[in-house]
Design a protein around this motif. Structure first.
Motif, PDB file in Angstrom:
ATOM      1  N   ASN A 171      44.248  52.377 -50.204  1.00  0.00           N
ATOM      2  CA  ASN A 171      42.843  51.891 -50.270  1.00  0.00           C
ATOM      3  C   ASN A 171      42.154  52.452 -51.521  1.00  0.00           C
ATOM      4  O   ASN A 171      41.156  52.906 -51.439  1.00  0.00           O
ATOM      5  CB  ASN A 171      42.070  52.265 -48.906  1.00  0.00           C
ATOM      6  CG  ASN A 171      42.655  52.034 -47.631  1.00  0.00           C
ATOM      7  OD1 ASN A 171      43.591  51.218 -47.676  1.00  0.00           O
ATOM      8  ND2 ASN A 171      42.569  52.966 -46.690  1.00  0.00           N
ATOM      9  N   ASN A 197      39.300  45.385 -44.301  1.00  0.00           N
ATOM     10  CA  ASN A 197      38.409  45.596 -43.186  1.00  0.00           C
ATOM     11  C   ASN A 197      37.771  44.603 -42.186  1.00  0.00           C
ATOM     12  O   ASN A 197      37.217  44.924 -41.311  1.00  0.00           O
ATOM     13  CB  ASN A 197      36.973  46.272 -43.832  1.00  0.00           C
ATOM     14  CG  ASN A 197      36.199  47.073 -42.857  1.00  0.00           C
ATOM     15  OD1 ASN A 197      36.866  47.882 -42.136  1.00  0.00           O
ATOM     16  ND2 ASN A 197      34.914  46.573 -42.916  1.00  0.00           N
ATOM     17  N   LEU A 223      32.485  50.925 -35.785  1.00  0.00           N
ATOM     18  CA  LEU A 223      32.770  50.015 -36.936  1.00  0.00           C
ATOM     19  C   LEU A 223      31.222  49.576 -37.282  1.00  0.00           C
ATOM     20  O   LEU A 223      30.857  48.687 -36.808  1.00  0.00           O
ATOM     21  CB  LEU A 223      33.334  48.735 -36.385  1.00  0.00           C
ATOM     22  CG  LEU A 223      33.980  47.844 -37.399  1.00  0.00           C
ATOM     23  CD1 LEU A 223      34.721  48.559 -38.607  1.00  0.00           C
ATOM     24  CD2 LEU A 223      34.677  46.563 -36.635  1.00  0.00           C
ATOM     25  N   LEU A 257      38.570  53.396 -45.215  1.00  0.00           N
ATOM     26  CA  LEU A 257      37.656  52.299 -44.397  1.00  0.00           C
ATOM     27  C   LEU A 257      38.296  52.213 -43.162  1.00  0.00           C
ATOM     28  O   LEU A 257      39.509  52.589 -43.029  1.00  0.00           O
ATOM     29  CB  LEU A 257      38.095  51.114 -45.384  1.00  0.00           C
ATOM     30  CG  LEU A 257      37.200  50.923 -46.510  1.00  0.00           C
ATOM     31  CD1 LEU A 257      37.700  49.734 -47.460  1.00  0.00           C
ATOM     32  CD2 LEU A 257      35.882  50.824 -46.452  1.00  0.00           C
ATOM     33  N   HIS A 258      37.875  51.469 -42.321  1.00  0.00           N
ATOM     34  CA  HIS A 258      38.424  51.246 -41.048  1.00  0.00           C
ATOM     35  C   HIS A 258      39.635  50.183 -40.885  1.00  0.00           C
ATOM     36  O   HIS A 258      39.659  49.068 -40.735  1.00  0.00           O
ATOM     37  CB  HIS A 258      37.358  50.553 -39.887  1.00  0.00           C
ATOM     38  CG  HIS A 258      36.481  51.618 -39.639  1.00  0.00           C
ATOM     39  ND1 HIS A 258      36.466  52.664 -38.898  1.00  0.00           N
ATOM     40  CD2 HIS A 258      35.183  51.791 -40.287  1.00  0.00           C
ATOM     41  CE1 HIS A 258      35.483  53.197 -39.001  1.00  0.00           C
ATOM     42  NE2 HIS A 258      34.457  52.669 -39.762  1.00  0.00           N
ATOM     43  N   LEU A 259      40.983  50.638 -41.316  1.00  0.00           N
ATOM     44  CA  LEU A 259      42.102  49.921 -41.670  1.00  0.00           C
ATOM     45  C   LEU A 259      42.944  49.878 -40.434  1.00  0.00           C
ATOM     46  O   LEU A 259      43.545  48.849 -40.095  1.00  0.00           O
ATOM     47  CB  LEU A 259      42.738  50.486 -42.953  1.00  0.00           C
ATOM     48  CG  LEU A 259      42.717  49.554 -43.959  1.00  0.00           C
ATOM     49  CD1 LEU A 259      43.696  50.210 -45.177  1.00  0.00           C
ATOM     50  CD2 LEU A 259      43.160  48.119 -43.787  1.00  0.00           C
ATOM     51  N   GLU A 274      42.929  49.269 -37.307  1.00  0.00           N
ATOM     52  CA  GLU A 274      42.518  48.792 -36.023  1.00  0.00           C
ATOM     53  C   GLU A 274      43.430  48.602 -34.983  1.00  0.00           C
ATOM     54  O   GLU A 274      43.370  48.826 -33.892  1.00  0.00           O
ATOM     55  CB  GLU A 274      41.769  47.652 -36.317  1.00  0.00           C
ATOM     56  CG  GLU A 274      40.990  46.880 -35.232  1.00  0.00           C
ATOM     57  CD  GLU A 274      39.616  46.440 -35.122  1.00  0.00           C
ATOM     58  OE1 GLU A 274      38.860  47.105 -36.173  1.00  0.00           O
ATOM     59  OE2 GLU A 274      39.330  46.482 -34.023  1.00  0.00           O
TER      60      GLU A 274
END
Length: 653
Positions: free
Chosen positions: A416, A430, A442, A480-482, A484
């Motif tokens: 990232n 994302n 999130l 980042l919210h990768l 999930e």
């Protein structure tokens, strides 16, 4: 015995047919025998094969007059007769058969490459005169369609307009014809703005039905690609609800997102969802997934879908068909949503569906992002290694130099990183479906409708989300919210994919072999920099001995005499390689020591000019005191004399 006689006298019993090999007599004893006298012309002797003739029964065929005659024995006569019969049948079946033959002969002449422009124009003019008034009827023929395409390609604008006007009332029927569809797309490519607008307007009310047609969907997609923002929106909104399909002036271009349309027109969300489901389900069942308008509609569908509807669509898409979607931005995002929100079984289907296509996917502008998402999300590293890593290793030397192919490798080396991924790429990674998102933290655009900013509706511009994200993108360490869908520790996943799979050794070896080419390349220099520095978190430290061989290879190339090769081609004088080597000197003390001992020691005065000066000055700017001490004795006099200039912050003692 009585039973046999009764059975033999049964009137329903069929009479025996005379055998061709017998004497021609019937089984009925009461029937008179034919006379054997050949001079009697009143009787016909039944056919009997003569000794000179073949023992098999000769064939008969009926002529048009109903008379029986033998088939000619000559092979040439048989061929000619068959050809005549075929021609007569074609004339009865095809109304314009003779015209098509004439057009085919003209087409063979006009499509030659070495024909003069004036001669081609005469042939086109002659062909169009023959076809005028019959174009719509013959456009569905596989021969006439090709002739028309050639005429449209080479004819004048006036002739092209005449053909367009004649075909205008028949476009919808021609759009579903296997051969005529190519003529329709060719007409759209050469159409004026007014003609294109009229054609798109004629599609109103038929977009959904044509998208369900394997051939008709090609025309809708072609018009969608050629249209401007308003025209694209007009085609797309028909898929949202019945009201928008009937009344095309309800929505202006300002409302490009489905959520905004529902809010402004006060539509019932459940009704819109049911209509979109009824439109998209037949398309998914038929596997018509190649078109960008369908990808866009699916993205809008996910923005309003409930949990069960979204899960059902993801389950349908998870498999080999998903590979056909990832060539567009929206298609790639849908594939990433399937990976993130799909179950372990569905992810397995997606990865197995990519088998044999990994190299092509890696080279694709948007497809490579799916590989990045898989490497960052899927916990089954054994399957990922077996399908994806092994195919990447086979073409590793190509990938390290490719703009898109290097991205999966850079994701493993430095996840990232905004230096290697654009803001739009990071936003794509994302994305999440609102109804399937389970993370409470999130905070980055939780509503998917706010994330998709009509990038394809802005002519000549980039995605609107790019403008917003460029101002908010942070440092390379920004997370980042990768993950999930992944539960495994990201560092452990990277180690299994890089080290346990053997990819790290193969990558270092590829960089060693192509060190000079990579350093001079605008894209390859980033790969060799990350490999030489060990990646984020020094993940390549276990293979340090391989890295030392890479340092030696780079230093050996840099140690070559300055006179070799054209000016500026030396590794220290090239624009890209000089700056990459400078960064390596600043960030990797081991490489700096190797380069100094093998290439620069005693030669700093020769390299103190041009691009190579940046490499020399980097030794005195290094944060490592041992590197500065190593070079200070030789470089300090050059600094004092003004030959080498350092930034104020770089003059370290």
């Amino acid at each position: 015995m009585a039973a046999k006689n009764q059975h033999g006298s049964d009137p329903r019993k069929r009479k025996r047919v005379p055998s061709s090999k017998g004497d021609g007599q019937t089984s009925n004893p009461k029937e008179a025998k034919l006379p054997s006298n050949h001079s009697n012309k009143g009787f016909k002797k039944p056919f009997k094969a003569s000794k000179s003739e073949h023992t098999s029964k000769p064939r008969f065929e009926k002529s048009e007059m109903g008379e029986e005659r033998k088939v000619p024995k000559s092979k040439r006569e048989v061929r000619l007769q068959a050809k005549e019969l075929t021609e007569s049948r074609k004339k009865k079946r095809k109304r314009h058969y003779n015209l098509e033959k004439e057009l085919a002969s003209l087409w063979e002449k006009m499509r030659r490459r070495n024909i003069a422009k004036a001669d081609r124009s005469k042939l086109i003019n002659e062909a169009l005169k023959k076809m005028m008034g019959k174009i719509a009827e013959i456009a569905g023929s596989h021969v006439s369609s090709r002739v028309l395409q050639a005429c449209v390609k080479y004819c004048s604008q006036d002739e092209r307009d005449t053909v367009f006007e004649e075909l205008r009332p028949h476009f919808l029927s021609l759009a579903c014809n296997t051969y005529a569809v190519h003529l329709v797309t060719k007409m759209l490519d050469n159409a004026s703005k007014e003609q294109l607008a009229g054609f798109i307007s004629s599609l109103h009310g038929h977009v959904a039905s044509l998208l369900r047609h394997m051939v008709g969907s090609v025309v809708i997609e072609h018009a969608y690609q050629l249209g401007n923002a308003t025209q694209k929106q007009a085609l797309l909104v028909e898929l949202y609800s019945t009201e928008l399909q009937l009344f095309k002036d309800l929505v202006s271009i300002k409302e490009s997102r489905l959520i905004d349309i529902i809010s402004k027109l006060r539509l019932e969300k459940a009704s819109v969802l049911r209509h979109m489901n009824s439109v998209l389900q037949p398309i998914l069942e038929k596997g018509i997934l190649d078109h960008s308008i369908i990808h866009r509609a699916l993205m809008e569908f996910f923005s309003i879908a409930d949990q069960s509807s979204a899960a059902d669509v993801i389950q349908q898409l998870s498999g080999p068909l998903l590979v056909r979607m990832i060539h567009t931005r929206d298609g790639s995002r849908i594939a990433m949503l399937c990976v993130k929100h799909g179950s372990a079984k569905e992810r397995k289907k997606i990865i197995k569906g990519m088998k044999g296509h990994v190299s092509k996917i890696a080279h694709d502008k948007f497809g490579c992002m799916l590989l990045v998402c898989v490497l960052a999300t899927v916990d089954d590293t054994k399957l990922t290694t077996k399908v994806i890593i092994r195919e990447l290793q086979a073409v590793l030397e190509e990938l390290v130099l490719d703009k898109n192919g290097r991205r999966p490798l850079l994701q493993l080396l430095h996840p990232n990183c905004p230096r290697y991924f654009s803001p739009d790429d990071l936003v794509s990674l994302n994305y999440s479906v609102p109804s399937l998102s389970t993370k409470d933290d999130l905070k980055i655009d939780t509503d998917l409708g706010k994330q998709i900013k009509s990038s394809e509706f802005v002519e000549g511009g980039e995605d609107e989300s790019d403008t917003e994200e460029k101002t908010t993108t942070g440092t390379p360490d920004e997370s980042l919210h990768l993950n999930e869908g992944g539960k495994k520790d990201p560092l452990l996943r990277r180690q299994e994919l890089l080290l346990n799979s053997g990819l790290a050794e193969s990558l270092i070896e590829a960089c060693r072999v192509k060190a000079g080419e990579l350093l001079r390349s605008n894209h390859g220099k980033e790969v060799i920099y990350e490999v030489a520095t060990g990646g984020e978190g020094d993940i390549l430290h276990p293979v340090l001995d391989k890295l030392l061989a890479l340092y030696e290879a780079v230093a050996s190339i840099a140690a070559q005499p300055k006179s070799e090769g054209p000016e500026g081609d030396h590794l220290l004088e090239n624009f890209h390689s000089s700056r990459t080597i400078r960064k390596l000197v600043l960030d990797c003390p081991t490489f700096a020591s190797t380069l100094w001992e093998k290439a620069l020691k005693g030669k700093c005065a020769m390299w103190a000019f041009g691009h190579s000066c940046k490499v020399v000055s980097a030794f005195m700017e290094s944060p490592d005191s041992s590197v500065r001490k190593l070079a200070k004795e030789e470089i300090q006099p050059l600094i004092d004399s003004g030959i080498v200039k350092l930034p104020v912050t770089g003059q370290l003692e």
